[in-house]
Enzyme design. Structure first.
Site, short mmCIF file in Angstrom:
data_model
loop_
_atom_site.label_atom_id
_atom_site.label_comp_id
_atom_site.label_asym_id
_atom_site.label_seq_id
_atom_site.Cartn_x
_atom_site.Cartn_y
_atom_site.Cartn_z
N ARG A 158 0.87 -1.16 0.00
CA ARG A 158 0.00 0.00 0.00
C ARG A 158 0.92 1.22 0.00
O ARG A 158 2.03 1.18 0.50
CB ARG A 158 -0.89 0.03 1.24
N LYS A 185 -2.55 -1.73 7.42
CA LYS A 185 -4.00 -1.58 7.53
C LYS A 185 -4.66 -2.81 8.12
O LYS A 185 -5.62 -2.73 8.88
CB LYS A 185 -4.58 -1.27 6.15
N HIS A 266 -2.68 2.85 -5.61
CA HIS A 266 -3.07 1.44 -5.44
C HIS A 266 -2.71 0.60 -6.66
O HIS A 266 -2.67 -0.63 -6.58
CB HIS A 266 -4.57 1.36 -5.17
N ARG A 269 0.07 -1.99 -6.16
CA ARG A 269 -0.34 -3.17 -5.38
C ARG A 269 -1.22 -4.10 -6.22
O ARG A 269 -0.98 -5.31 -6.27
CB ARG A 269 -1.10 -2.68 -4.14
N HIS A 292 -3.23 -9.41 2.39
CA HIS A 292 -4.70 -9.49 2.42
C HIS A 292 -5.14 -10.55 3.43
O HIS A 292 -4.60 -11.65 3.44
CB HIS A 292 -5.25 -9.86 1.04
N TYR A 301 -8.52 -10.18 -8.44
CA TYR A 301 -7.32 -9.98 -9.26
C TYR A 301 -7.06 -11.22 -10.14
O TYR A 301 -6.71 -11.09 -11.31
CB TYR A 301 -6.09 -9.74 -8.38
#
Length: 318
Positions: A158, A185, A266, A269, A292, A301
């Site tokens: 990120r 995050k 973003h 990433r 994640h 993705y």
């Protein structure tokens, strides 16, 4: 009795601090920003924003939908309004039928398909690095920018994680580079994680080589890894902001003749995750790098990466 009242007040203040600390600073800031927009809507229409009622919140969501706000924006605003109510000691039923049914109706009428920012894939990544290298500017500036972009892509970072890196987070080993992630995050309690970046076959596009060159030229041995320049090319002690990452991407895409409108910070990433999926990397391997916690986004993705690879038209001979 007065002591008891004082203690209760102190406990209430301490509890409020705990509730605020349970969220990342940037998250709390986003909640407040969202709630400010809700408060403005209420003030303009004679409603009370705190505490509010489900029917008022529902009207606000309808208002947002008429302004072409995305479904993701509506859902985030709803969460923000609910969290601010909790932090201020008020109860708001965000699951009330007048809210939920309204959201479902908006979704059916407008659709919930989200068009995210484009990922920067391998071809575009190389173009960006080539453009940086071709610029007529100081080597130190080019090394910083190319290192930010290569590290951001290769580590599935990120943008705030990129600019939060310190020199002490790096561990160069024979195989490449280990990067210690102190907090992210999805790691609000700071348990930490380590990302490993191996050497690339091509040194021109290798994040480890680029970062070594950046450290060599700057002589950085402590503190922030990526820093601002003052007038000219004098490196300061000040850490870059995460917005800088997005601006750099857009700048170099434009210089490469690529429309930067649909790209953001973003994009590095998502570009890593999509490129890894295209190359056959397993879902868990991608998640291990990106951090994640849920497989939902990673599978998106992978689905994107397989649009042409697993396309039924490939079996048709014309």
């Amino acid at each position: 009795m007065n002591n008891i009242i004082t203690d209760i007040k102190a406990l209430q203040e301490e509890t409020l601090l705990n509730l605020q600390s349970s969220k990342a600073i940037n998250t709390v800031r986003a909640y407040k920003s969202d709630f400010n927009d809700f408060s403005l809507f209420c003030a303009q229409n004679g409603f009370k924003s705190l505490p509010s009622e489900p029917k008022i919140v529902s009207l606000y969501l309808t208002y947002l939908s008429t302004k072409e706000a995305k479904m993701s924006t509506l859902k985030r605003r709803l969460v923000s309004i609910g969290v601010i109510h909790k932090l201020k000691g008020h109860y708001l039923d965000t699951k009330h039928p007048s809210i939920i049914e309204n959201i479902m109706g908006i979704k059916r009428r407008k659709g919930s398909s989200q068009r995210g920012k484009k990922p920067i894939l391998i071809r575009s990544l190389k173009i960006i690095i080539d453009v940086i290298d071709q610029q007529n500017r100081e080597e130190i500036k080019k090394l910083r920018d190319r290192s930010i972009i290569l590290i951001g892509f290769s580590g599935g970072f990120r943008r705030n994680e990129i600019v939060s890196l310190d020199y002490d987070d790096l561990d160069f080993v024979p195989e490449g580079l280990k990067i210690n992630i102190k907090k992210s995050k999805t790691d609000q309690f700071g348990e930490g994680a380590i990302k490993a970046l191996p050497y690339f076959d091509s040194s021109q596009y290798c994040p480890v080589v680029s970062l070594k060159n950046w450290i060599d030229i700057t002589k950085i041995n402590s503190g922030a890894l990526f820093r601002r320049f003052s007038k000219g090319s004098r490196l300061t002690e000040k850490r870059l902001t995460d917005q800088t990452v997005a601006l750099l991407i857009k700048e170099y895409l434009q210089l490469a003749g690529i429309d930067s409108k649909n790209y953001s910070g973003h994009s590095l990433r998502s570009g890593f995750a999509t490129s890894a999926a295209e190359s056959g990397a397993e879902e868990r391997s991608i998640m291990a790098m990106t951090g994640h916690k849920s497989s939902e986004m990673v599978r998106r993705y992978i689905k994107e990466a397989n649009l042409f690879k697993n396309n039924a038209l490939n079996k048709i001979k014309i």
